[in-house]
Design a protein around this motif. Structure first.
Motif, PDB file in Angstrom:
ATOM      1  N   GLU A 161      37.126  31.454 107.579  1.00  0.00           N
ATOM      2  CA  GLU A 161      37.894  30.211 107.619  1.00  0.00           C
ATOM      3  C   GLU A 161      37.666  29.480 108.928  1.00  0.00           C
ATOM      4  OE1 GLU A 161      41.621  31.461 104.666  1.00  0.00           O
ATOM      5  OE2 GLU A 161      41.756  31.779 106.834  1.00  0.00           O
ATOM      6  N   ARG A 162      37.572  30.213 110.029  1.00  0.00           N
ATOM      7  CA  ARG A 162      37.289  29.574 111.313  1.00  0.00           C
ATOM      8  C   ARG A 162      35.912  28.923 111.299  1.00  0.00           C
ATOM      9  NH1 ARG A 162      40.018  34.158 113.315  1.00  0.00           N
ATOM     10  NH2 ARG A 162      38.076  35.266 113.764  1.00  0.00           N
ATOM     11  N   GLU A 163      34.969  29.589 110.664  1.00  0.00           N
ATOM     12  CA  GLU A 163      33.623  29.038 110.569  1.00  0.00           C
ATOM     13  C   GLU A 163      33.630  27.738 109.768  1.00  0.00           C
ATOM     14  OE1 GLU A 163      29.129  30.715 109.512  1.00  0.00           O
ATOM     15  OE2 GLU A 163      30.902  31.759 108.746  1.00  0.00           O
ATOM     16  N   VAL A 164      34.363  27.738 108.660  1.00  0.00           N
ATOM     17  CA  VAL A 164      34.469  26.533 107.834  1.00  0.00           C
ATOM     18  C   VAL A 164      35.191  25.431 108.605  1.00  0.00           C
ATOM     19  CG1 VAL A 164      35.487  25.543 105.741  1.00  0.00           C
ATOM     20  CG2 VAL A 164      34.357  27.782 105.648  1.00  0.00           C
ATOM     21  N   LEU A 165      36.265  25.774 109.314  1.00  0.00           N
ATOM     22  CA  LEU A 165      37.014  24.786 110.082  1.00  0.00           C
ATOM     23  C   LEU A 165      36.139  24.137 111.146  1.00  0.00           C
ATOM     24  CD1 LEU A 165      39.634  23.344 110.853  1.00  0.00           C
ATOM     25  CD2 LEU A 165      40.220  25.329 112.266  1.00  0.00           C
ATOM     26  N   ALA A 166      35.308  24.913 111.803  1.00  0.00           N
ATOM     27  CA  ALA A 166      34.407  24.352 112.813  1.00  0.00           C
ATOM     28  C   ALA A 166      33.476  23.322 112.195  1.00  0.00           C
ATOM     29  CB  ALA A 166      33.598  25.467 113.478  1.00  0.00           C
ATOM     30  N   LEU A 167      33.002  23.601 110.992  1.00  0.00           N
ATOM     31  CA  LEU A 167      32.105  22.662 110.312  1.00  0.00           C
ATOM     32  C   LEU A 167      32.856  21.415 109.859  1.00  0.00           C
ATOM     33  CD1 LEU A 167      29.982  25.239 108.279  1.00  0.00           C
ATOM     34  CD2 LEU A 167      29.361  24.039 110.397  1.00  0.00           C
ATOM     35  N   VAL A 168      34.106  21.585 109.431  1.00  0.00           N
ATOM     36  CA  VAL A 168      34.952  20.425 109.130  1.00  0.00           C
ATOM     37  C   VAL A 168      35.118  19.572 110.386  1.00  0.00           C
ATOM     38  CG1 VAL A 168      37.301  19.690 108.536  1.00  0.00           C
ATOM     39  CG2 VAL A 168      36.187  21.483 107.197  1.00  0.00           C
ATOM     40  N   ARG A 206      43.407  15.832 110.282  1.00  0.00           N
ATOM     41  CA  ARG A 206      44.268  16.636 111.148  1.00  0.00           C
ATOM     42  C   ARG A 206      43.651  18.012 111.419  1.00  0.00           C
ATOM     43  NH1 ARG A 206      48.365  14.185 114.067  1.00  0.00           N
ATOM     44  NH2 ARG A 206      49.276  12.516 112.823  1.00  0.00           N
ATOM     45  N   ALA A 207      43.007  18.586 110.410  1.00  0.00           N
ATOM     46  CA  ALA A 207      42.334  19.872 110.604  1.00  0.00           C
ATOM     47  C   ALA A 207      41.201  19.738 111.613  1.00  0.00           C
ATOM     48  CB  ALA A 207      41.807  20.406 109.277  1.00  0.00           C
ATOM     49  N   ALA A 208      40.471  18.611 111.537  1.00  0.00           N
ATOM     50  CA  ALA A 208      39.375  18.381 112.478  1.00  0.00           C
ATOM     51  C   ALA A 208      39.886  18.279 113.904  1.00  0.00           C
ATOM     52  CB  ALA A 208      38.611  17.113 112.093  1.00  0.00           C
ATOM     53  N   ILE A 209      41.049  17.645 114.081  1.00  0.00           N
ATOM     54  CA  ILE A 209      41.639  17.541 115.418  1.00  0.00           C
ATOM     55  C   ILE A 209      41.934  18.928 115.975  1.00  0.00           C
ATOM     56  CG2 ILE A 209      43.677  16.785 116.700  1.00  0.00           C
ATOM     57  CD1 ILE A 209      43.798  14.381 114.773  1.00  0.00           C
ATOM     58  N   ILE A 210      42.509  19.788 115.134  1.00  0.00           N
ATOM     59  CA  ILE A 210      42.816  21.151 115.583  1.00  0.00           C
ATOM     60  C   ILE A 210      41.536  21.892 115.934  1.00  0.00           C
ATOM     61  CG2 ILE A 210      43.690  23.394 114.807  1.00  0.00           C
ATOM     62  CD1 ILE A 210      45.877  21.918 113.310  1.00  0.00           C
ATOM     63  N   LEU A 216      36.596  24.813 118.851  1.00  0.00           N
ATOM     64  CA  LEU A 216      35.611  25.224 117.848  1.00  0.00           C
ATOM     65  C   LEU A 216      34.442  24.246 117.754  1.00  0.00           C
ATOM     66  CD1 LEU A 216      37.872  26.426 114.884  1.00  0.00           C
ATOM     67  CD2 LEU A 216      36.874  27.777 116.739  1.00  0.00           C
ATOM     68  N   VAL A 217      34.615  23.055 118.298  1.00  0.00           N
ATOM     69  CA  VAL A 217      33.593  22.017 118.213  1.00  0.00           C
ATOM     70  C   VAL A 217      33.093  21.719 119.613  1.00  0.00           C
ATOM     71  CG1 VAL A 217      33.066  19.660 117.500  1.00  0.00           C
ATOM     72  CG2 VAL A 217      34.709  21.020 116.187  1.00  0.00           C
ATOM     73  N   GLU A 218      31.789  21.757 119.791  1.00  0.00           N
ATOM     74  CA  GLU A 218      31.217  21.469 121.098  1.00  0.00           C
ATOM     75  C   GLU A 218      31.323  19.970 121.384  1.00  0.00           C
ATOM     76  OE1 GLU A 218      27.278  22.822 121.558  1.00  0.00           O
ATOM     77  OE2 GLU A 218      27.717  24.909 121.078  1.00  0.00           O
ATOM     78  N   ARG A 219      31.750  19.622 122.578  1.00  0.00           N
ATOM     79  CA  ARG A 219      31.885  18.218 122.936  1.00  0.00           C
ATOM     80  C   ARG A 219      30.521  17.599 123.166  1.00  0.00           C
ATOM     81  NH1 ARG A 219      37.099  18.128 127.017  1.00  0.00           N
ATOM     82  NH2 ARG A 219      38.532  19.127 125.561  1.00  0.00           N
TER      83      ARG A 219
END
Length: 220
Positions: A161-168, A206-210, A216-219
């Protein structure tokens, strides 16, 4: 080809965006609007893939137009075109039915990426908008406590789920995530639904913001 409706009351802005999109053969600006009410009517008649809406427009503002489009033409993805001087409007927009948020002064490559993502059913945040949202929306301005809270929420997810969230968080659609993880799209939909439920958020934005807030997302 991705069919786009463009709504902005400033002729020069419309001309500039139309010229940028016209240089890419995959985009087709099928109609333009000068106010929010006209934008809603055009979307209802043309049923484009994506509507690009300025936030501040006469007759009907972009936020209200986005909500009306989301209600009457849900297959059309909505991207809000914003400036940082309109931050109070951006705060409303995150829950108003829009799927994408781009700066008018941003890189054209962000415009292309955002349109592609939203047309494919994903959410897309301009990196600067995402950073603004982390500071202002998720935590009431307390970035440190917000990051801690985001990590706590993410820690409650499974590794997959964390992997999917990072892609979201990176703006990928369900189809793109499925290809990346070598699973069927239906499996991704199940994961995304579970993630939204576990994070207690109403939508992918909202999920992307989290995802951004939790690191989880590289700037950039």
């Amino acid at each position: 080809m991705i069919r786009v409706v463009l709504a902005d009351d400033e002729p020069l802005t419309r001309a500039g965006i139309r010229a940028v999109l016209g240089a890419e053969p995959e985009f087709d600006v099928v109609a333009e609007a000068v106010d929010g009410r006209e934008a809603v009517e055009i979307v209802q008649s043309h049923r484009p893939d994506v509507a690009l809406l300025d936030i501040v427009m006469p007759r009907l503002d972009g936020l209200s137009a986005a909500a009306e489009i989301h209600r009457t033409a849900p297959a059309t993805g909505v991207i809000m075109l914003t400036t940082f001087s309109e931050d109070e409007h951006i705060a409303r927009a995150f829950d108003g039915g829009a799927s994408g948020f781009l700066l008018k002064t941003g890189d054209p490559r962000e415009l292309f990426a955002g349109i592609r993502a939203v047309a494919d059913g994903a959410a897309y945040l301009s990196p600067k908008i995402a950073q603004w949202a982390i500071r202002r929306l998720s935590t009431g301005g307390d970035r440190t406590s917000g990051a801690v809270r985001a990590r706590e929420l993410v820690d409650g997810l499974t590794a997959r789920e964390r992997e999917v969230l990072a892609l979201v968080g990176n703006g990928l659609s369900n189809a793109e995530i499925a290809r990346r993880l070598h699973v069927v799209e239906g499996t991704v939909k199940v994961f995304v639904s579970a993630i939204l439920r576990r994070l207690q958020v109403p939508n992918r934005v909202r999920a992307a913001i989290i995802a951004h807030e939790a690191g989880l997302v590289e700037r950039g």
